[in-house]
Design an enzyme around this catalytic site. Structure first.
Site, PDB file in Angstrom:
ATOM      1  N   LYS A 141       0.843  -1.196   0.000  1.00 11.44           N
ATOM      2  CA  LYS A 141       0.000   0.000   0.000  1.00 11.44           C
ATOM      3  C   LYS A 141       0.879   1.246   0.000  1.00 11.44           C
ATOM      4  O   LYS A 141       1.694   1.445   0.898  1.00 11.44           O
ATOM      5  CB  LYS A 141      -0.920   0.007   1.226  1.00 11.44           C
ATOM      6  N   LYS A 155      -7.129   8.025  -1.528  1.00  6.46           N
ATOM      7  CA  LYS A 155      -8.481   8.431  -1.091  1.00  6.46           C
ATOM      8  C   LYS A 155      -8.953   9.688  -1.822  1.00  6.46           C
ATOM      9  O   LYS A 155      -9.191  10.734  -1.222  1.00  6.46           O
ATOM     10  CB  LYS A 155      -8.513   8.659   0.422  1.00  6.46           C
ATOM     11  N   PHE A 156      -9.114   9.544  -3.148  1.00 12.14           N
ATOM     12  CA  PHE A 156      -9.522  10.706  -3.950  1.00 12.14           C
ATOM     13  C   PHE A 156     -10.913  11.204  -3.540  1.00 12.14           C
ATOM     14  O   PHE A 156     -11.832  10.421  -3.282  1.00 12.14           O
ATOM     15  CB  PHE A 156      -9.557  10.339  -5.443  1.00 12.14           C
ATOM     16  N   ILE A 201     -14.428  16.883  -7.515  1.00 11.58           N
ATOM     17  CA  ILE A 201     -15.528  16.833  -8.474  1.00 11.58           C
ATOM     18  C   ILE A 201     -15.331  15.586  -9.360  1.00 11.58           C
ATOM     19  O   ILE A 201     -14.202  15.102  -9.518  1.00 11.58           O
ATOM     20  CB  ILE A 201     -15.635  18.122  -9.325  1.00 11.58           C
ATOM     21  N   PRO A 202     -16.438  15.031  -9.889  1.00 10.88           N
ATOM     22  CA  PRO A 202     -16.359  13.747 -10.597  1.00 10.88           C
ATOM     23  C   PRO A 202     -15.265  13.672 -11.671  1.00 10.88           C
ATOM     24  O   PRO A 202     -14.496  12.715 -11.718  1.00 10.88           O
ATOM     25  CB  PRO A 202     -17.756  13.601 -11.202  1.00 10.88           C
ATOM     26  N   THR A 250     -12.500  15.338 -12.079  1.00 11.46           N
ATOM     27  CA  THR A 250     -11.134  15.383 -11.536  1.00 11.46           C
ATOM     28  C   THR A 250     -10.741  14.035 -10.944  1.00 11.46           C
ATOM     29  O   THR A 250      -9.632  13.539 -11.172  1.00 11.46           O
ATOM     30  CB  THR A 250     -11.053  16.496 -10.466  1.00 11.46           C
ATOM     31  N   THR A 252     -11.826   5.181   9.787  1.00 12.34           N
ATOM     32  CA  THR A 252     -11.813   4.453  11.067  1.00 12.34           C
ATOM     33  C   THR A 252     -11.498   5.382  12.246  1.00 12.34           C
ATOM     34  O   THR A 252     -11.710   5.015  13.393  1.00 12.34           O
ATOM     35  CB  THR A 252     -10.791   3.309  11.044  1.00 12.34           C
ATOM     36  N   ARG A 280      -4.451  -6.428  14.227  1.00  9.68           N
ATOM     37  CA  ARG A 280      -3.269  -6.638  15.059  1.00  9.68           C
ATOM     38  C   ARG A 280      -3.074  -8.116  15.324  1.00  9.68           C
ATOM     39  O   ARG A 280      -4.015  -8.775  15.768  1.00  9.68           O
ATOM     40  CB  ARG A 280      -3.448  -5.938  16.425  1.00  9.68           C
TER      41      ARG A 280
HETATM   42  O1  C5P Z   1      -1.484   0.648  12.165  1.00  7.01           O
HETATM   43  P1  C5P Z   1      -0.884   0.086  10.903  1.00  7.01           P
HETATM   44  O2  C5P Z   1       0.554   0.521  10.723  1.00  7.01           O
HETATM   45  O3  C5P Z   1      -1.064  -1.391  10.727  1.00  7.01           O
HETATM   46  O4  C5P Z   1      -1.727   0.795   9.776  1.00  7.01           O
HETATM   47  C1  C5P Z   1      -1.589   0.439   8.442  1.00  7.01           C
HETATM   48  C2  C5P Z   1      -2.501   1.273   7.589  1.00  7.01           C
HETATM   49  O5  C5P Z   1      -3.838   1.143   8.006  1.00  7.01           O
HETATM   50  C3  C5P Z   1      -2.195   2.785   7.613  1.00  7.01           C
HETATM   51  O6  C5P Z   1      -1.484   3.113   6.455  1.00  7.01           O
HETATM   52  C4  C5P Z   1      -3.550   3.460   7.587  1.00  7.01           C
HETATM   53  O7  C5P Z   1      -3.861   3.913   6.275  1.00  7.01           O
HETATM   54  C5  C5P Z   1      -4.532   2.373   7.910  1.00  7.01           C
HETATM   55  N1  C5P Z   1      -5.211   2.654   9.190  1.00  7.01           N
HETATM   56  C6  C5P Z   1      -6.568   2.952   9.191  1.00  7.01           C
HETATM   57  N2  C5P Z   1      -7.217   3.187  10.361  1.00  7.01           N
HETATM   58  C7  C5P Z   1      -6.560   3.176  11.523  1.00  7.01           C
HETATM   59  C8  C5P Z   1      -5.185   2.882  11.535  1.00  7.01           C
HETATM   60  C9  C5P Z   1      -4.549   2.617  10.340  1.00  7.01           C
HETATM   61  O8  C5P Z   1      -7.179   2.993   8.141  1.00  7.01           O
HETATM   62  N3  C5P Z   1      -7.236   3.418  12.641  1.00  7.01           N
END
Ligand code: C5P
Length: 243
Positions: free
Chosen positions: A32, A61-62, A65-66, A68, A123, A184
């Site tokens: 990623k 995470k774009f 406007i549509p 773009t 999240t 985790r």
């Molecule tokens: O915490 P960790 O290093 O495993 O996170 C990996 C990826 O997960 C981060 O690059 C982040 O984009 C995403 N993440 C998330 N929500 C969280 C923590 C991390 O989307 N609460």
């Protein structure tokens, strides 16, 4: 199962990223590339990872406007990424145009169409955060609503916390992709992630791909850490043992 593990390259430099790709390319399915690394290294870092035959989830995470967003997604497609994401709150039209333009571009350039993911509710957001910006529903209801919209617009799946997987499965059916961070391994410290599950639990709950960063990157032996996570994921795919 290895193909379903995504390693987050959350590092500040191209060299550090490439070292991790060389180390982990046979252990994980995708790498990623997020905002930090992309703003530092640009498309060049993506191309150099692709040269190593590794697959990429371009996590930018774009949201715009549509037209773009659709154009940015087409450029990402031309870079050869396997997955990319947009904010579902960007609108139905934004997601539709993106899906259409990406499919056209992939065909025109003879490339595999990347999987398109939507972000529902980040999240990091709580019900109070949603209320502050004028969204009155619960996190779960908002996630389900946006996931359904994303599916109707031709998105292949969503990025979501493991705790929301069951809700999304119910709303969007068994084939919709769910990519979950907040995972985790059993042995790890919980650190900054409050809403977490183990890899076994996340797979059992219905996640298709898991995103893991620091538990692998900060492990004394990252290769072993990735293998242990894949083993935990395999356990999650087996039928639960009867008590
Ligand atoms: O915490 P960790 O290093 O495993 O996170 C990996 C990826 O997960 C981060 O690059 C982040 O984009 C995403 N993440 C998330 N929500 C969280 C923590 C991390 O989307 N609460």
């Amino acid at each position: 199962m290895r193909r379903r593990l995504i390693f987050a390259l959350d590092v500040p430099t191209t060299n550090e990223a490439l070292e991790l790709v060389d180390l982990l390319k046979d252990e994980v399915g995708l790498f990623k590339v997020g905002k930090q690394l992309f703003v530092h290294g640009g498309p060049d870092v993506v191309k150099r990872i692709r040269k190593r035959k590794a697959d990429i989830f371009l996590d930018l995470k774009f949201h715009d406007i549509p037209r773009t967003v659709a154009k940015a997604a087409v450029e990402a497609t031309k870079l050869g990424v396997a997955m990319l994401d947009v904010h579902a709150t960007g609108s139905v039209e934004m997601m539709r145009q993106t899906a259409t333009e990406v499919s056209k571009a992939a065909k025109a350039y003879g490339l595999k169409r990347p999987k398109l993911l939507a972000i529902t509710v980040l999240t990091s957001l709580s019900k109070a955060d949603l209320a502050e910006v004028g969204v009155r529903s619960s996190v779960d209801n908002q996630v389900a609503r946006l996931a359904k919209l994303a599916r109707q617009c031709g998105m292949d799946g969503v990025v979501a916390s493991p705790l929301e997987v069951a809700t999304i499965r119910e709303a969007c059916g068994p084939r919709f992709l769910i990519v979950t961070p907040g995972v985790r391994p059993r042995s790890a410290d919980i650190e900054d992630q409050k809403r977490v599950m183990t890899p076994e639990e996340a797979i059992r709950a219905g996640s298709k791909y898991l995103v893991v960063g620091s538990p692998i990157r900060n492990a004394p032996d990252p290769v072993q850490a990735a293998r242990d996570i894949v083993a935990e994921m395999r356990r999650g795919a087996r039928p639960p043992r009867k008590a």
